[in-house]
Structure formats: structure tokens, C-alpha cells
Scaffold this active site. Structure first.
Site, PDB file in Angstrom:
ATOM      1  N   ASN A  15       0.872  -1.178   0.000  1.00  0.00           N
ATOM      2  CA  ASN A  15       0.000   0.000   0.000  1.00  0.00           C
ATOM      3  C   ASN A  15       0.904   1.221   0.000  1.00  0.00           C
ATOM      4  OD1 ASN A  15      -1.753   2.074   0.549  1.00  0.00           O
ATOM      5  ND2 ASN A  15      -2.233   1.425   2.655  1.00  0.00           N
ATOM      6  N   LYS A  63       0.170   4.288  -0.376  1.00  0.00           N
ATOM      7  CA  LYS A  63      -0.427   5.515   0.178  1.00  0.00           C
ATOM      8  C   LYS A  63      -0.127   6.691  -0.758  1.00  0.00           C
ATOM      9  CE  LYS A  63      -0.052   3.403   4.654  1.00  0.00           C
ATOM     10  NZ  LYS A  63       0.070   3.518   6.086  1.00  0.00           N
ATOM     11  N   HIS A  78      -9.483   1.424   4.932  1.00  0.00           N
ATOM     12  CA  HIS A  78      -8.192   1.603   5.610  1.00  0.00           C
ATOM     13  C   HIS A  78      -8.383   2.595   6.765  1.00  0.00           C
ATOM     14  CE1 HIS A  78      -4.075   2.818   6.399  1.00  0.00           C
ATOM     15  NE2 HIS A  78      -3.722   1.665   5.862  1.00  0.00           N
ATOM     16  N   GLU A 103      -6.693   4.974   7.765  1.00  0.00           N
ATOM     17  CA  GLU A 103      -6.459   6.381   7.419  1.00  0.00           C
ATOM     18  C   GLU A 103      -7.693   6.988   6.755  1.00  0.00           C
ATOM     19  OE1 GLU A 103      -2.762   5.774   5.350  1.00  0.00           O
ATOM     20  OE2 GLU A 103      -1.845   5.226   7.266  1.00  0.00           O
ATOM     21  N   GLU A 158      -5.427  -4.612  10.760  1.00  0.00           N
ATOM     22  CA  GLU A 158      -4.395  -3.596  10.963  1.00  0.00           C
ATOM     23  C   GLU A 158      -4.663  -2.827  12.253  1.00  0.00           C
ATOM     24  OE1 GLU A 158      -2.355  -2.538   7.006  1.00  0.00           O
ATOM     25  OE2 GLU A 158      -4.025  -1.175   7.272  1.00  0.00           O
ATOM     26  N   GLY A 182       2.689   2.433  10.654  1.00  0.00           N
ATOM     27  CA  GLY A 182       3.675   3.489  10.458  1.00  0.00           C
ATOM     28  C   GLY A 182       4.408   3.894  11.719  1.00  0.00           C
ATOM     29  N   SER A 205       3.476  -1.994  10.280  1.00  0.00           N
ATOM     30  CA  SER A 205       4.929  -2.101  10.482  1.00  0.00           C
ATOM     31  C   SER A 205       5.492  -3.473  10.125  1.00  0.00           C
ATOM     32  CB  SER A 205       5.307  -1.710  11.916  1.00  0.00           C
ATOM     33  OG  SER A 205       4.941  -0.363  12.167  1.00  0.00           O
TER      34      SER A 205
HETATM   35  P1  PGA Z   1       2.921   0.393   7.554  1.00  0.00           P
HETATM   36  O1  PGA Z   1       1.462   0.638   6.936  1.00  0.00           O
HETATM   37  O2  PGA Z   1       3.427  -0.913   7.006  1.00  0.00           O
HETATM   38  O3  PGA Z   1       3.736   1.564   7.092  1.00  0.00           O
HETATM   39  O4  PGA Z   1       2.762   0.346   9.047  1.00  0.00           O
HETATM   40  C1  PGA Z   1       0.570  -0.428   6.793  1.00  0.00           C
HETATM   41  C2  PGA Z   1      -0.750   0.071   6.245  1.00  0.00           C
HETATM   42  O5  PGA Z   1      -1.194   1.158   6.623  1.00  0.00           O
HETATM   43  O6  PGA Z   1      -1.386  -0.612   5.426  1.00  0.00           O
END
Ligand code: PGA
Length: 257
Positions: free
Chosen positions: A12, A14, A102, A104, A174, A180, A219
Site C-alpha cells: 500500500n 499511500k 483503511h 487512514e 491492521e 507506520g 509495520s
Molecule cells: P505500515 O502501513 O506498514 O507503514 O505500518 C501499513 C498500512 O497502513 O497498510
């Protein structure tokens, strides 16, 4: 993961990578992956909307085995929705997967369970497959509310989705506090919650739940993917930061080595 479910690792990206950067990343990624990697793991990249057409052309032109994913869509198929992108637009670009719900999108853009449900329906209506994201906040986890949260998110998002559609579904667990932050859930915690998600799926779809793939995300890196994948309920990963660099992402995908 179990033998019956093919692992699926999705990047992903983003709001990273212009279409030019994205082309380079996919070329370098494919250069590192061998036929046996693609046989062992389904590989998906989810670039920004502006890069989808370029990556589609690259995948088609070079006959890459990489699958194409989008990060979002709007749930109406067309109309006066300035700035939005619809299911038919994505389907015409041979998009295979669409990330829906997601955290976000839920937290920054205010997406409710109801909107997520409409988006899941729009993805299926247009012949694509949702990667449906669920997960709890740190406060919810600390208060012992993880299971209730993910079960209700799964239930609400899949309202009106029948067996025939759920067959192809991909879930992504998640935990929001792990995204992140460099702080991944322990494999045990991740496996426990993905198990609860599978149980929720079993209540709705019966034994079909055993063939639905559930990813862990938050992560994920080359250094922790193998121990996560060793858990019985975890069938893949949704990878943010570590998917941006082709070398690092290839190491995540080749976690068995
Ligand atoms: P990350 O993001 O691997 O940077 O923690 C995962 C995601 O938001 O899908």
C-alpha cells in the site's frame, strides 16, 4: 497460514510515488522476483490513482505476474462527485483489488462502517476484490475492546454480501497503533485477533471462512514477516512503508528464504 490459502502480500503505497517513480519500483521489484516467488505468494501493488494506468500498461506489456490494486474508490458508479474515482473507472484499468476501509480513510476522512459497506458492494459490483481493513485504536486495545471492535467492523462492512462474493474476499487486520509506528503487534496478538475475525466470518459464511485470506498489516518488515506468516490465521501482509522500496519489498515477499 495454511496450505489451502495462498499467501497474499500487498504493498500500500499511500500518497507516495509519482507515476514515474512507480514504474521504476515495479520494474525493480519484478526483476528481483522469480517464478517460484510468484507461485508461492500472490503479489499486489496499490499505487496512487495517478499511477494506475502506467502500472497497468507495464503489467500488461511485460506480462508481469503482479496484481494491481487501488487504495480507494467512491461507491456510486458515476455522477456529480467532484474529485472521486468510481468502480467502473478502476475496473477498466484491470484493477484486481481495492483497499476499502483503511484506518487512514476512516480516521482522516471520516469513513463510517456504512460507507465502507457501500464501497465493498461497489468493488464487487464492478468485478473486483476488496481488501477490507479493520483494526482497533490503542485506547480500544488497552480497554480490552479489540475483539468487539474488529467483529463489529467485519459484520457491518459485509452486510448484504453473500457467500458467492465472500469467496474471493481479502481481510486485513491492521491495529491502528501499529501502522507506520515501527511497532508491530506480536505474532501471538496478531494471530489471536485474526482468529477472531475468522470466527466472525465463520458465523456468517460457515466453512467458507476457512478459505478467506486474512492479512496482517502494521509495520511489517523483512525482519518480522516470517514470524507473522508462521501463525495459522495469518495469510499475508498489507505493507506500507516497507513496500515503497523495491529491494525491501522483495525481501518481505521472499520471507520464506
Ligand atoms: P505500515 O502501513 O506498514 O507503514 O505500518 C501499513 C498500512 O497502513 O497498510
Amino acid at each position: 497460514m495454511t496450505e489451502t490459502r495462498k499467501p497474499i502480500v500487498a504493498g500500500n503505497w499511500k500518497m507516495h510515488h509519482t507515476h514515474l517513480d512507480a514504474i521504476q519500483v515495479v520494474q525493480k521489484l519484478d526483476y528481483q522476483l522469480r517464478p517460484e516467488d510468484y507461485r508461492a505468494v500472490e503479489v499486489v501493488v496499490c499505487p496512487a490513482f495517478t499511477a494506475l494506468r502506467s502500472i497497468q500498461t507495464l503489467i500488461d506489456g511485460d506480462k508481469l505476474e503482479i496484481q494491481l490494486g487501488a487504495q480507494n474508490l467512491w461507491y456510486e458508479d458515476q455522477g456529480a462527485f467532484t474529485g472521486e474515482v468510481s468502480g467502473p473507472m478502476l475496473a477498466k484499468l484491470n484493477v484486481d483489488y481495492v483497499i476499502v476501509g483503511h484506518s487512514e480513510r476512516r480516521q482522516i476522512f471520516g469513513e463510517t462502517d456504512e460507507v465502507v459497506n457501500k464501497k465493498v458492494k461497489a468493488v464487487y459490483r464492478n468485478g473486483m476484490i476488496p481488501i477490507l481493513c479493520v483494526g482497533e485504536t490503542l485506547e480500544e486495545r488497552d480497554a480490552g475492546g479489540t475483539e468487539a471492535k474488529v467483529r463489529s467492523q467485519v459484520k457491518e462492512a459485509l452486510r448484504g454480501i453473500g457467500q458467492d462474493q465472500a469467496e474471493s474476499l481479502v481481510l486485513a487486520y491492521e491495529p491502528i497503533w501499529a501502522i507506520g509506528t515501527g511497532r508491530n503487534a506480536t505474532p501471538e496478538d496478531a494471530d489471536e485477533t485474526t482468529g477472531q475475525i475468522r470466527d466472525e466470518l465463520r458465523m456468517k459464511y460457515g466453512e467458507l471462512a476457512d478459505s478467506i485470506r486474512i492479512q496482517y498489516g502494521g509495520s511489517v518488515k523483512p525482519g518480522n514477516i516470517a514470524e507473522l506468516m508462521a501463525k495459522p490465521n495469518i495469510d499475508g501482509a498489507l505493507v506500507g512503508g516497507a513496500s515503497l522500496d523495491p529491494d525491501e519489498f522483495a525481501r518481505v515477499i521472499r520471507y520464506r528464504l
